[in-house]
Design an enzyme around this catalytic site. Structure first.
Site, PDB file in Angstrom:
ATOM      1  N   TYR A 144       0.860  -1.190   0.000  1.00 48.76           N
ATOM      2  CA  TYR A 144       0.000   0.000   0.000  1.00 48.76           C
ATOM      3  C   TYR A 144       0.888   1.229   0.000  1.00 48.76           C
ATOM      4  O   TYR A 144       1.809   1.342   0.810  1.00 48.76           O
ATOM      5  CB  TYR A 144      -0.883  -0.002   1.249  1.00 48.76           C
ATOM      6  CG  TYR A 144      -1.813   1.183   1.363  1.00 48.76           C
ATOM      7  CD1 TYR A 144      -2.907   1.317   0.506  1.00 48.76           C
ATOM      8  CD2 TYR A 144      -1.606   2.169   2.318  1.00 48.76           C
ATOM      9  CE1 TYR A 144      -3.772   2.395   0.607  1.00 48.76           C
ATOM     10  CE2 TYR A 144      -2.469   3.256   2.431  1.00 48.76           C
ATOM     11  CZ  TYR A 144      -3.552   3.362   1.575  1.00 48.76           C
ATOM     12  OH  TYR A 144      -4.398   4.432   1.686  1.00 48.76           O
ATOM     13  N   ASP A 239       9.287   2.831   0.199  1.00 46.62           N
ATOM     14  CA  ASP A 239       8.196   3.516   0.889  1.00 46.62           C
ATOM     15  C   ASP A 239       8.321   3.178   2.376  1.00 46.62           C
ATOM     16  O   ASP A 239       7.874   2.126   2.833  1.00 46.62           O
ATOM     17  CB  ASP A 239       6.847   3.079   0.316  1.00 46.62           C
ATOM     18  CG  ASP A 239       5.692   3.808   0.991  1.00 46.62           C
ATOM     19  OD1 ASP A 239       5.936   4.563   1.956  1.00 46.62           O
ATOM     20  OD2 ASP A 239       4.540   3.626   0.555  1.00 46.62           O
ATOM     21  N   LYS A 267       3.869   9.414   8.920  1.00 45.49           N
ATOM     22  CA  LYS A 267       3.551   8.804  10.218  1.00 45.49           C
ATOM     23  C   LYS A 267       4.470   9.277  11.346  1.00 45.49           C
ATOM     24  O   LYS A 267       4.289  10.375  11.847  1.00 45.49           O
ATOM     25  CB  LYS A 267       3.480   7.285  10.057  1.00 45.49           C
ATOM     26  CG  LYS A 267       2.320   6.915   9.119  1.00 45.49           C
ATOM     27  CD  LYS A 267       1.975   5.453   8.992  1.00 45.49           C
ATOM     28  CE  LYS A 267       0.693   5.320   8.171  1.00 45.49           C
ATOM     29  NZ  LYS A 267       0.742   4.403   7.066  1.00 45.49           N
TER      30      LYS A 267
END
Ligand SMILES: *Cc1c(COP(=O)(O)O)cnc(C)c1O
Length: 430
Positions: A144, A239, A267
């Site tokens: 994702y 990522d 995050k």
């Protein structure tokens, strides 16, 4: 435990917000029932609108490594807010956070901030395309990379949970440029390069996958990606939106000693405020506007509150943090594995730094096909039995769990005991 307040809040939300949520996974579709509406959080615990407390292993899906409402982070945000919440000018906060990232993440010489992980990956792919003059890129099944169009093909996380890994609304032309291969399959990557000579701009990968559950790379996989991208003139994009400052100060690249060309972050680096970032070698990053010809912009990019929260959070972390958190994560998954083993429940577990995961399937799980073998119905029952015991796990099998500086051994042991009791309930009801 009553959740009447959450039920009422969800009904009210659904009248004005599609599905009652602003991010798909929050709706609890995969596990059924009503999402928990949280009123406040402190340390390792959430309190819902009914006053129930939960030990939190979701941690806002990763950012809250310091625990909720850490005093240093709260103070930094308050101090920043008193000076104004956004100026639309450069600030020294941005340079300070950028320096912390450059110092910690081995492959990053320069970094550009934006407001979400989604923006970070979208910008990283645009940069790779601009830099190489090529359109296609390789993405792994079940990984994702946020909710931008080019990544919603065989996507993980909630897209996977909802059964829409290939979202409606993504133009066919966009989808055509995303080449999908199985995770951990270097031969498939090689074949994709050979089938598309001179056309592939980048390989983007979650170097530890946290968005189909926790799935780790097999030995040599990341090294092969490094070699293949180099051989074919493509950029390697890690990522690390989830893994950055989560599994080590320098992310997966520091742990595995494989250096990508571009790294995306988010995050943890925002300490719970909206943030994203992407970075790499100066020679690549300088292709961005204003100096270069690959456009990037954002009204709230590098927002002072987000920068302040990120700086305060990163200052709480050092190499020992991850040794400590990994020890807690191992204690937890070993304890859970023992509970599953005693009952003959098929399972496989994994931990890395402060990330952990388990599947209700025999291991090893190395890709999406493996993850999908997991007994998701059992996961749903287990999730609710844990929730009723005050433990908040991810409301989907296909997500990782997280630990924070606020979790302690007593919390872990209570969780293992709860898992034991939860399975008693799950099997008594069958
Ligand atoms: C969460 C996540 C994203 C998206 O970040 P948002 O801030 O939710 O847009 C991208 N990549 C990975 C690996 C993630 O875990």
């Amino acid at each position: 435990m009553t959740r009447a307040g959450s039920e009422a809040a969800f009904a009210a939300a659904k009248r004005v917000i599609p599905g009652g949520v602003n991010s798909t996974v929050r709706a609890f579709k995969a596990v059924g029932g009503t999402p928990v509406f949280v009123r406040e959080a402190k340390g390792a615990y959430l309190t819902d609108v009914d006053g129930n407390r939960y030990l939190d292993y979701v941690l806002s899906w990763g950012p809250m490594i310091a625990g909720h409402a850490h005093p240093a982070v709260v103070e930094a945000v308050q101090r920043a807010a008193e000076r104004g919440t956004s100026y639309g000018t450069p600030t020294e906060y941005e340079t300070e956070l950028a320096q912390l990232i450059v110092d910690a993440v081995p492959s990053v010489e320069k970094v550009r901030f934006c407001s979400s992980g989604t923006e970070a990956t979208a910008n990283a792919i645009r940069l790779a395309r601009g830099y190489t003059g090529r359109d296609k890129f390789i993405k792994f099944e079940g990984c994702y990379h946020g909710s931008a169009d080019p990544f919603l093909i065989a996507a993980g996380s909630s897209a996977l949970t909802m059964g829409v890994p290939n979202s409606k609304g993504v133009p066919a032309g966009t989808a055509r440029d995303t080449i999908i291969v199985p995770y951990n399959d270097a031969a498939a990557v090689r074949a994709a390069f050979e089938a598309n000579p001179g056309e592939i701009a980048a390989v983007i990968v979650e170097p530890y996958v946290g968005n189909m559950g926790l799935v780790l790379p097999v030995p040599g996989f990341l090294q092969e990606l490094r070699a293949l991208t180099r051989e074919h003139g493509a950029l390697l994009v890690f990522d690390e939106v989830m893994t950055g400052f989560r599994v080590a100060l320098g992310g997966v690249q520091a742990r595995e000693r494989v250096l990508p060309d571009v790294t995306t972050l988010g995050k943890v680096i925002g300490g719970g405020l909206p943030v994203g970032a992407f970075g790499g070698a100066a020679e690549i990053m300088d292709r961005l506007t204003p100096d270069g010809d690959v456009f990037q912009a954002g009204t709230l990019s590098g927002n002072p509150l987000a920068m302040a929260a990120g700086i305060a959070t990163l200052r709480l972390l050092n190499d020992d943090t991850y040794v400590h958190l990994e020890r807690l994560a191992k204690r937890l998954i070993d304890g859970m594995a023992e509970v599953f083993r005693r009952r003959g429940v098929p399972h496989t577990v994994a931990a890395a730094g402060s990330m952990m995961g388990f599947f209700f399937a025999d291991g090893p799980v190395t890709d999406l096909a493996g993850a999908k073998r997991s007994d998701t119905a059992l996961y749903g029952r287990f999730f609710h039995a844990m929730l009723d015991r005050g433990v908040y796990l991810a409301p989907s099998q296909f997500e990782a769990g997280f630990l924070s500086l606020a979790h302690n051994e007593a919390d872990i042991d209570r969780t293992i005991a709860a898992a034991d009791a939860a399975l008693d309930e799950v099997y008594a009801c069958r």
